[in-house]
Scaffold this active site. Structure first.
Site, PDB file in Angstrom:
ATOM      1  N   THR A  94       0.863  -1.181   0.000  1.00  0.00           N
ATOM      2  CA  THR A  94       0.000   0.000   0.000  1.00  0.00           C
ATOM      3  C   THR A  94       0.900   1.231   0.000  1.00  0.00           C
ATOM      4  O   THR A  94       1.615   1.482   0.984  1.00  0.00           O
ATOM      5  CB  THR A  94      -0.907   0.031   1.243  1.00  0.00           C
ATOM      6  N   LYS A 169      -7.485   1.619  -2.920  1.00  0.00           N
ATOM      7  CA  LYS A 169      -7.042   1.174  -1.590  1.00  0.00           C
ATOM      8  C   LYS A 169      -7.166   2.320  -0.581  1.00  0.00           C
ATOM      9  O   LYS A 169      -7.513   2.099   0.590  1.00  0.00           O
ATOM     10  CB  LYS A 169      -5.604   0.669  -1.666  1.00  0.00           C
ATOM     11  N   LYS A 237       0.911   4.935   8.172  1.00  0.00           N
ATOM     12  CA  LYS A 237       1.438   5.192   6.820  1.00  0.00           C
ATOM     13  C   LYS A 237       0.277   5.317   5.816  1.00  0.00           C
ATOM     14  O   LYS A 237       0.214   6.259   5.031  1.00  0.00           O
ATOM     15  CB  LYS A 237       2.378   4.032   6.452  1.00  0.00           C
TER      16      LYS A 237
HETATM   17  P1  NAP Z   1       5.100  -6.684   7.354  1.00  0.00           P
HETATM   18  O1  NAP Z   1       4.614  -7.868   8.097  1.00  0.00           O
HETATM   19  O2  NAP Z   1       5.755  -5.556   8.082  1.00  0.00           O
HETATM   20  O3  NAP Z   1       6.046  -7.213   6.182  1.00  0.00           O
HETATM   21  C1  NAP Z   1       6.765  -6.395   5.309  1.00  0.00           C
HETATM   22  C2  NAP Z   1       7.879  -7.273   4.755  1.00  0.00           C
HETATM   23  O4  NAP Z   1       8.571  -6.565   3.723  1.00  0.00           O
HETATM   24  C3  NAP Z   1       8.905  -7.635   5.845  1.00  0.00           C
HETATM   25  O5  NAP Z   1       9.191  -9.008   5.746  1.00  0.00           O
HETATM   26  C4  NAP Z   1      10.083  -6.749   5.492  1.00  0.00           C
HETATM   27  O6  NAP Z   1      11.326  -7.287   5.847  1.00  0.00           O
HETATM   28  C5  NAP Z   1       9.966  -6.686   3.968  1.00  0.00           C
HETATM   29  N1  NAP Z   1      10.616  -5.495   3.426  1.00  0.00           N
HETATM   30  C6  NAP Z   1      10.423  -4.210   3.817  1.00  0.00           C
HETATM   31  N2  NAP Z   1      11.193  -3.390   3.075  1.00  0.00           N
HETATM   32  C7  NAP Z   1      11.875  -4.179   2.200  1.00  0.00           C
HETATM   33  C8  NAP Z   1      12.817  -3.924   1.190  1.00  0.00           C
HETATM   34  N3  NAP Z   1      13.226  -2.677   0.917  1.00  0.00           N
HETATM   35  N4  NAP Z   1      13.301  -4.970   0.473  1.00  0.00           N
HETATM   36  C9  NAP Z   1      12.907  -6.243   0.753  1.00  0.00           C
HETATM   37  N5  NAP Z   1      12.017  -6.543   1.714  1.00  0.00           N
HETATM   38  C10 NAP Z   1      11.506  -5.522   2.420  1.00  0.00           C
HETATM   39  O7  NAP Z   1       3.896  -5.993   6.555  1.00  0.00           O
HETATM   40  P2  NAP Z   1       2.584  -6.662   5.924  1.00  0.00           P
HETATM   41  O8  NAP Z   1       1.492  -6.593   6.930  1.00  0.00           O
HETATM   42  O9  NAP Z   1       2.945  -7.951   5.266  1.00  0.00           O
HETATM   43  O10 NAP Z   1       2.250  -5.550   4.830  1.00  0.00           O
HETATM   44  C11 NAP Z   1       3.012  -5.399   3.643  1.00  0.00           C
HETATM   45  C12 NAP Z   1       2.352  -4.311   2.803  1.00  0.00           C
HETATM   46  O11 NAP Z   1       1.000  -4.692   2.522  1.00  0.00           O
HETATM   47  C13 NAP Z   1       2.287  -2.942   3.506  1.00  0.00           C
HETATM   48  O12 NAP Z   1       2.420  -1.916   2.549  1.00  0.00           O
HETATM   49  C14 NAP Z   1       0.898  -2.954   4.140  1.00  0.00           C
HETATM   50  O13 NAP Z   1       0.396  -1.653   4.350  1.00  0.00           O
HETATM   51  C15 NAP Z   1       0.097  -3.733   3.093  1.00  0.00           C
HETATM   52  N6  NAP Z   1      -1.085  -4.467   3.599  1.00  0.00           N
HETATM   53  C16 NAP Z   1      -1.091  -5.121   4.804  1.00  0.00           C
HETATM   54  C17 NAP Z   1      -2.239  -5.800   5.219  1.00  0.00           C
HETATM   55  C18 NAP Z   1      -2.315  -6.548   6.533  1.00  0.00           C
HETATM   56  O14 NAP Z   1      -3.440  -6.875   6.977  1.00  0.00           O
HETATM   57  N7  NAP Z   1      -1.218  -6.866   7.188  1.00  0.00           N
HETATM   58  C19 NAP Z   1      -3.381  -5.822   4.407  1.00  0.00           C
HETATM   59  C20 NAP Z   1      -3.335  -5.175   3.184  1.00  0.00           C
HETATM   60  C21 NAP Z   1      -2.200  -4.505   2.792  1.00  0.00           C
HETATM   61  P3  NAP Z   1      11.828  -7.420   7.379  1.00  0.00           P
HETATM   62  O15 NAP Z   1      11.712  -8.874   7.674  1.00  0.00           O
HETATM   63  O16 NAP Z   1      13.239  -6.911   7.384  1.00  0.00           O
HETATM   64  O17 NAP Z   1      10.920  -6.547   8.227  1.00  0.00           O
END
Ligand code: NAP
Length: 286
Positions: A94, A169, A237
């Site tokens: 997102t 979104k 964010k």
């Molecule tokens: P998360 O659990 O914080 O996972 C993010 C992942 O991306 C982590 O494993 C992180 O690595 C990795 N990452 C971050 N920056 C990176 C980079 N520059 N290069 C390679 N890997 C990188 O977040 P999430 O909940 O999965 O969400 C991911 C995205 O989807 C976000 O933008 C969020 O807003 C969106 N989203 C989330 C949800 C939800 O319910 N969780 C629903 C819809 C959309 P590390 O292991 O080092 O932290």
């Protein structure tokens, strides 16, 4: 012809999505900022753990599900240097509409396609393969990526040109933020009134107040369990992105402003990595 797909960002959403791609026989390589996560999943699924973007050179498509705008742009810049012409990048993070447009332009300069494809449905949706995917970009690029999206989506909607997925979104997050405010405020009140949670939650769910957040997070928030889920830091964010879009559009943003203030306090109090249901701790009057 089978698509050879890479996946970057193995977090709460990305890891289960990558698993679905593996289940569909499409996944060849995974990467993550913290390399140990990529190594563990690669070993388990018997795919490649990527050490540098060069390792994605043979992929027909690379899927991103990372945290912030800067993370998307950094990965897109690296992929633009290594992917072959005609390859595709799908971004499920997102981020802002502007970031989606910059990513598309960087890749288009190298003959590589891009779709912004943010998702909704939570970690349960990612695990169960029932996400709603909101796509912006060219119809041909969506068709190219459709076999990937079908691995974890219940619905795939083409919303318009590049950025239209992120715009959709942003609208989704206005609703999510408002629902979270109302549910947490309501359940905090129920606690003070001494209502029995076991009877309250199914009663609310059976009527007009029923919703995804109450159903999935009601019980856990009443037990003070805030494992993500969807992190407060990510919500903050998202709401900054929504606020900028809504201000430019000139709509009233009372709900978004309240939610922004609340999640900023939660992050300050150390809840950045807690689920958004930690909002109930503020609604209790603490
Ligand atoms: P998360 O659990 O914080 O996972 C993010 C992942 O991306 C982590 O494993 C992180 O690595 C990795 N990452 C971050 N920056 C990176 C980079 N520059 N290069 C390679 N890997 C990188 O977040 P999430 O909940 O999965 O969400 C991911 C995205 O989807 C976000 O933008 C969020 O807003 C969106 N989203 C989330 C949800 C939800 O319910 N969780 C629903 C819809 C959309 P590390 O292991 O080092 O932290």
């Amino acid at each position: 012809m089978t698509i050879r797909c890479g996946f970057i960002g193995l977090g709460a959403m990305g890891a289960p999505m990558a698993r679905h791609l593996h289940g569909a026989g499409l996944l060849v390589a995974v990467d993550n900022r913290t390399r140990s996560k990529a190594d563990a999943l690669a070993a388990e699924l018997r795919v490649r753990a990527v050490r540098s973007a060069d390792n994605f050179a043979d992929c027909d498509a690379v899927v991103l599900c990372v945290s912030l705008d800067a993370d998307v742009l950094e990965n897109v810049a690296a992929l633009a240097r290594v992917l072959k012409k005609g390859a595709l990048v799908v971004d499920h993070s997102t981020v802002s509409v502007q970031t989606a447009r910059r990513a598309a332009a960087t890749l288009a300069a190298e003959g590589i396609g891009f779709v912004d494809a943010p998702v909704s449905g939570g970690v349960e949706g990612a695990r169960n393969g029932t996400l709603s995917v909101m796509v912006g970009g060219e119809a041909d690029h969506l068709e190219q990526g459709r076999p990937l999206l079908q691995a974890y989506a219940a619905r795939i909607s083409h919303m318009g040109q590049t950025g239209a997925g992120q715009a959709t979104k942003a609208v989704n997050q206005v609703l999510v933020a408002g629902i979270n405010e109302a549910v947490c405020e309501g359940l905090a009140l129920a606690e003070k009134l001494g209502l029995d949670a076991e009877r309250l939650l199914p009663t609310l769910m059976a009527g007009a107040a029923g919703n995804w957040f109450l159903g999935k997070r009601g019980e856990t928030m009443l037990r003070n369990e805030f494992a993500p889920g969807f992190k407060c830091g990510h919500m903050l964010k998202d709401l900054r992105i929504v606020q900028a879009i809504a201000r430019e559009a000139g709509t009233r943003t009372a709900t978004v402003e309240q939610a922004l203030a609340d999640y900023a306090v939660l992050v300050e109090r150390g809840h950045g990595d807690s689920d958004t249901s930690a909002l109930i701790t503020l609604k209790r009057g603490g």
